[in-house]
Design an enzyme around this catalytic site. Structure first.
Site, PDB file in Angstrom:
ATOM      1  N   GLU A 428       0.831  -1.220   0.000  1.00  0.00           N
ATOM      2  CA  GLU A 428       0.000   0.000   0.000  1.00  0.00           C
ATOM      3  C   GLU A 428       0.857   1.258   0.000  1.00  0.00           C
ATOM      4  OE1 GLU A 428      -2.740   0.911  -0.914  1.00  0.00           O
ATOM      5  OE2 GLU A 428      -3.218  -1.205  -1.100  1.00  0.00           O
TER       6      GLU A 428
HETATM    7  C1  LIG Z   1       2.783  -9.756   0.066  1.00  0.00           C
HETATM    8  C2  LIG Z   1       2.539  -8.617  -0.862  1.00  0.00           C
HETATM    9  C3  LIG Z   1       1.239  -8.272  -1.199  1.00  0.00           C
HETATM   10  C4  LIG Z   1       0.997  -7.246  -2.098  1.00  0.00           C
HETATM   11  N1  LIG Z   1      -0.293  -6.967  -2.493  1.00  0.00           N
HETATM   12  C5  LIG Z   1      -0.500  -6.125  -3.538  1.00  0.00           C
HETATM   13  C6  LIG Z   1      -1.789  -5.995  -4.135  1.00  0.00           C
HETATM   14  O1  LIG Z   1      -2.776  -6.579  -3.681  1.00  0.00           O
HETATM   15  N2  LIG Z   1      -1.916  -5.201  -5.229  1.00  0.00           N
HETATM   16  C7  LIG Z   1      -0.865  -4.536  -5.764  1.00  0.00           C
HETATM   17  O2  LIG Z   1      -1.037  -3.861  -6.770  1.00  0.00           O
HETATM   18  N3  LIG Z   1       0.372  -4.616  -5.201  1.00  0.00           N
HETATM   19  C8  LIG Z   1       0.576  -5.394  -4.120  1.00  0.00           C
HETATM   20  N4  LIG Z   1       1.827  -5.513  -3.561  1.00  0.00           N
HETATM   21  C9  LIG Z   1       2.902  -4.689  -4.084  1.00  0.00           C
HETATM   22  C10 LIG Z   1       3.340  -3.596  -3.109  1.00  0.00           C
HETATM   23  O3  LIG Z   1       2.354  -2.611  -3.008  1.00  0.00           O
HETATM   24  C11 LIG Z   1       4.707  -3.069  -3.589  1.00  0.00           C
HETATM   25  O4  LIG Z   1       5.646  -4.103  -3.317  1.00  0.00           O
HETATM   26  C12 LIG Z   1       5.096  -1.780  -2.923  1.00  0.00           C
HETATM   27  O5  LIG Z   1       4.243  -0.741  -3.302  1.00  0.00           O
HETATM   28  C13 LIG Z   1       6.540  -1.367  -3.255  1.00  0.00           C
HETATM   29  O6  LIG Z   1       6.840  -1.555  -4.594  1.00  0.00           O
HETATM   30  P1  LIG Z   1       8.133  -2.388  -5.003  1.00  0.00           P
HETATM   31  O7  LIG Z   1       8.112  -3.647  -4.249  1.00  0.00           O
HETATM   32  O8  LIG Z   1       8.212  -2.484  -6.482  1.00  0.00           O
HETATM   33  O9  LIG Z   1       9.341  -1.540  -4.472  1.00  0.00           O
HETATM   34  P2  LIG Z   1      10.055  -0.331  -5.234  1.00  0.00           P
HETATM   35  O10 LIG Z   1       9.062   0.611  -5.770  1.00  0.00           O
HETATM   36  O11 LIG Z   1      11.051  -0.889  -6.187  1.00  0.00           O
HETATM   37  O12 LIG Z   1      10.819   0.378  -4.037  1.00  0.00           O
HETATM   38  C14 LIG Z   1      12.008  -0.135  -3.450  1.00  0.00           C
HETATM   39  C15 LIG Z   1      12.476   0.800  -2.343  1.00  0.00           C
HETATM   40  O13 LIG Z   1      12.744   2.100  -2.887  1.00  0.00           O
HETATM   41  C16 LIG Z   1      11.982   3.089  -2.225  1.00  0.00           C
HETATM   42  N5  LIG Z   1      11.513   4.072  -3.208  1.00  0.00           N
HETATM   43  C17 LIG Z   1      10.962   3.833  -4.414  1.00  0.00           C
HETATM   44  N6  LIG Z   1      10.666   4.983  -5.018  1.00  0.00           N
HETATM   45  C18 LIG Z   1      11.023   5.975  -4.193  1.00  0.00           C
HETATM   46  C19 LIG Z   1      10.964   7.397  -4.248  1.00  0.00           C
HETATM   47  N7  LIG Z   1      10.418   8.025  -5.277  1.00  0.00           N
HETATM   48  N8  LIG Z   1      11.428   8.086  -3.189  1.00  0.00           N
HETATM   49  C20 LIG Z   1      11.934   7.458  -2.114  1.00  0.00           C
HETATM   50  N9  LIG Z   1      12.030   6.124  -2.003  1.00  0.00           N
HETATM   51  C21 LIG Z   1      11.578   5.392  -3.027  1.00  0.00           C
HETATM   52  C22 LIG Z   1      10.808   2.355  -1.591  1.00  0.00           C
HETATM   53  O14 LIG Z   1      10.326   3.035  -0.443  1.00  0.00           O
HETATM   54  C23 LIG Z   1      11.429   1.007  -1.248  1.00  0.00           C
HETATM   55  O15 LIG Z   1      12.066   1.082  -0.005  1.00  0.00           O
HETATM   56  C24 LIG Z   1       2.082  -6.512  -2.636  1.00  0.00           C
HETATM   57  C25 LIG Z   1       3.385  -6.837  -2.265  1.00  0.00           C
HETATM   58  C26 LIG Z   1       3.620  -7.880  -1.418  1.00  0.00           C
HETATM   59  C27 LIG Z   1       5.050  -8.250  -1.097  1.00  0.00           C
END
Ligand SMILES: Cc1cc2nc3c(=O)[nH]c(=O)nc-3n(C[C@H](O)[C@H](O)[C@H](O)COP(=O)(O)OP(=O)(O)OC[C@H]3O[C@@H](n4cnc5c(N)ncnc54)[C@H](O)[C@@H]3O)c2cc1C
Length: 585
Positions: A428
């Site tokens: 989220e």
């Molecule tokens: C168990 C699980 C359930 C999930 N359920 C859903 C779901 O139902 N629907 C759905 O759509 N998604 C879902 N997700 C996805 C989840 O919302 C994302 O994993 C999350 O939003 C982060 O995206 P990412 O993993 O690609 O990390 P990234 O976006 O690659 O981020 C990696 C790191 O970089 C930081 N970062 C990235 N961009 C910035 C910025 N601009 N400024 C500062 N820091 C930054 C982040 O804070 C993080 O620490 C789920 C994930 C998991 C693991």
């Protein structure tokens, strides 16, 4: 073995005493009965499935996802008893109960079984987005079945190359002659994307139309059902959406986290073209408050487990001399460091519960068109999401520490809390992104108008109560923390405006500072109320108010002073972070 008993006395305190609100159709006794019954259901039906669900996990075979043993029956009992429709609108078959009650029930669900809670939680979020942005035809066709729980929901944002940065998303939607769309693309990490609990799953999918502008402004929202409803509104032909795999994760193992493929799947536009983020934000904001509640639920379960263990585990002697000379050793609850852990958890949980119900009441007012309440909810949403989940995780860790090695092994079930709570800080929108939302969007919104919705009542309380004969000292200490928050806000407004990296560098510490001050306000008000109630209180009630005062004191004297350190860290600015050359890492 995991234990959980709904903290009903404290729930009644926040609901009726701290944040009293008259609900004409729902007398206080009825709300109390609902909470009591919910507590029983969660402890008797959901809790026994928590540890076995963690061990068994979901399974995936030939495109079919199965939830662990017992989940299907529990889901049936859950929906048939109406626990999934508490705060849904009566026009779609919901019960129209106040948000506060729904949030307290949600806390119980999460305290007993976060994985289970995700299924109805996502359905409710999808219901909200569809209700506020869907066409009448879509609403009539889908909402009643989603409210009853016959059909479940999911939110499909994330793709392999795009998580936080949704502007990168590639899933496509092509308009068809009949007004529908063909949706194609790959989504990952989709909670409740496929499972065996409901007859149909209604996916809300972000995708791009062929003429979409690049980036975040070119995203539209589509409703894509797993089964397309037939002429009678029943699940008909299977749509072009399939589950390719489920993820193997650290925690919430009974929640199916799916990779979904959309292959020319039939969908319908929700809201205006290219305005999908606006519609999806209705779901995302609701989910953010719910994810915060997950943190609180786990935090409470962790606290209860730790207290039970600390009372019975015998190790060492009290530093003040043996407390139980009749036993081989004293129970570990006599040790100051164990008490520090227990009181930290308790102060977090009760503070978050009070803050959560304050926000939930504002959510009701905001839904009724109150603009001030809407500002307040918008301001507090990232705080609730990030603060509650950070503190819930901290509490889970403190519970493991209280159990020592017996917490690290599986038998007592507290290590599961750490694993389950961890995801809430990530999904989220990560907590880092919540902090950026707070400093980048919510602080400057409407020239600081939203901020005043929180600052003004705090300021008024401090002015009114600084000379209070008993609480005065506490209020004066609190005023220092509030002063630090005001200074930090000024620092970010000034420096962050000129240099966004300054705001980015301050964000996480600022959110924590804001959160501690918000909890402090809840503790001050709780302490004042407890003092007023004590003279007439007897028995367990008197004990409750005394414990309230004791915990308030602990929060003010042992936790809130962190505000000063956070302010100093914020004031150090971006240089200590950004001066380090990238090659040095
Ligand atoms: C168990 C699980 C359930 C999930 N359920 C859903 C779901 O139902 N629907 C759905 O759509 N998604 C879902 N997700 C996805 C989840 O919302 C994302 O994993 C999350 O939003 C982060 O995206 P990412 O993993 O690609 O990390 P990234 O976006 O690659 O981020 C990696 C790191 O970089 C930081 N970062 C990235 N961009 C910035 C910025 N601009 N400024 C500062 N820091 C930054 C982040 O804070 C993080 O620490 C789920 C994930 C998991 C693991």
């Amino acid at each position: 073995m995991q234990v959980y008993s709904a903290p009903l006395r404290d729930m009644r305190f926040v609901l009726h005493e701290l944040h009293p609100k008259t609900h004409e159709q729902f007398p206080a006794e009825l709300l109390d009965t609902i909470l009591e019954e919910a507590g029983k259901f969660c402890a008797e039906v959901l809790l026994p499935l928590n540890a076995p669900g963690d061990t068994e996990g979901c399974t995936f075979e030939n495109g079919v996802v199965r939830t662990p043993a017992g989940f299907k029956d529990a889901y049936k009992a859950f929906t048939e008893s109406g626990w999934g429709s508490l705060n849904a609108a009566p026009e779609y078959g919901g019960q129209g109960l106040p948000e506060s009650v729904a949030k307290l029930v949600e806390e119980m669900i999460c305290g007993c079984n976060i994985s289970f809670g995700l299924y109805p939680g996502l359905t409710h979020g999808a219901y909200l987005a569809l209700k506020s942005h869907g066409s009448e035809a879509l609403k009539n066709a889908y909402l009643p079945k989603m409210v009853s729980g016959e059909w479940a929901g999911s939110m499909c944002l994330t793709e392999p190359h795009c998580g936080t940065d949704l502007g990168l998303l590639r899933t496509k939607a092509v308009p068809q002659a009949d007004g529908s769309y063909k949706v194609s693309g790959a989504k990952i990490f989709i909670s409740a994307g496929e499972h065996d609990l409901a007859d149909n799953i209604i996916h809300l999918v972000l995708a791009r139309l062929p003429d979409a502008p690049a980036g975040i402004k070119g995203i539209s929202l589509f409703l894509v059902p797993k089964f397309i409803p037939d002429a009678n509104g029943n699940p008909g032909v299977r749509n072009g959406v399939s589950c390719a795999a489920i993820e193997h994760k650290m925690g919430i193992k009974a929640s199916a986290t799916c990779q979904l493929n959309f292959d020319d799947a039939t969908g319908w536009l929700v809201g205006a073209p290219h305005k999908g983020m606006q519609a999806m934000f209705v779901m995302m904001n609701s989910e953010r408050l719910s994810v915060g509640t997950q943190g609180l639920g786990v935090g409470e379960a962790a606290y209860q487990a730790a207290v039970a263990y600390a009372r019975e585990r015998l190790q060492g002697r009290s530093l003040a001399g043996a407390k139980r000379p009749d036993l081989a050793a004293d129970p570990i609850i006599v040790h100051p460091d164990v008490r520090r852990a227990l009181l930290t958890m308790r102060a977090y949980n009760e503070g978050c519960r009070a803050l959560g119900v304050w926000v939930a009441n504002a959510l009701d007012d905001s839904d009724a068109g109150n603009e001030e309440a809407a500002d307040f909810v918008a301001l507090l949403t990232p705080v609730v999401k990030a603060l509650f989940t950070d503190l819930g995780y901290e509490s889970a860790n403190l519970a493991v520490q209280t159990y020592g090695g017996h917490g690290y092994i599986k038998d007592h079930g507290v290590e599961q809390y750490v694993r389950d709570a961890r995801i809430a800080m990530i999904y989220e929108g990560t907590n880092g992104i919540q902090a950026l939302d707070l400093v980048g969007r919510k602080l400057p919104a409407n020239m600081g108008r939203s901020l005043r919705r929180f600052f003004h009542p705090v300021q008024e309380f401090i002015e009114a109560e600084s000379a209070h004969p008993v609480l005065g000292k506490m209020v004066q200490g609190y005023a220092k923390a509030f002063g630090a928050l005001q200074l930090a806000t000024g620092f970010i407004a000034e420096k962050g405006m000129a240099d966004p990296e300054e705001a980015g560098a301050a964000a996480t510490d600022y959110l924590r500072l804001f959160g501690l001050v918000a909890l402090g306000f809840m503790w001050l008000r709780s302490a004042k109320l407890a003092l007023e109630m004590l003279p007439a209180a007897e028995g367990p009630d008197a004990d409750f108010y005394k414990a309230k005062l004791g915990t308030a004191r602990f929060f003010m004297e042992r936790i809130l002073p962190q505000a000063g350190g956070l302010y100093l860290a914020i004031k150090a600015g971006k240089a200590p972070l950004m001066d380090m050359p990238e090659e040095a890492f």
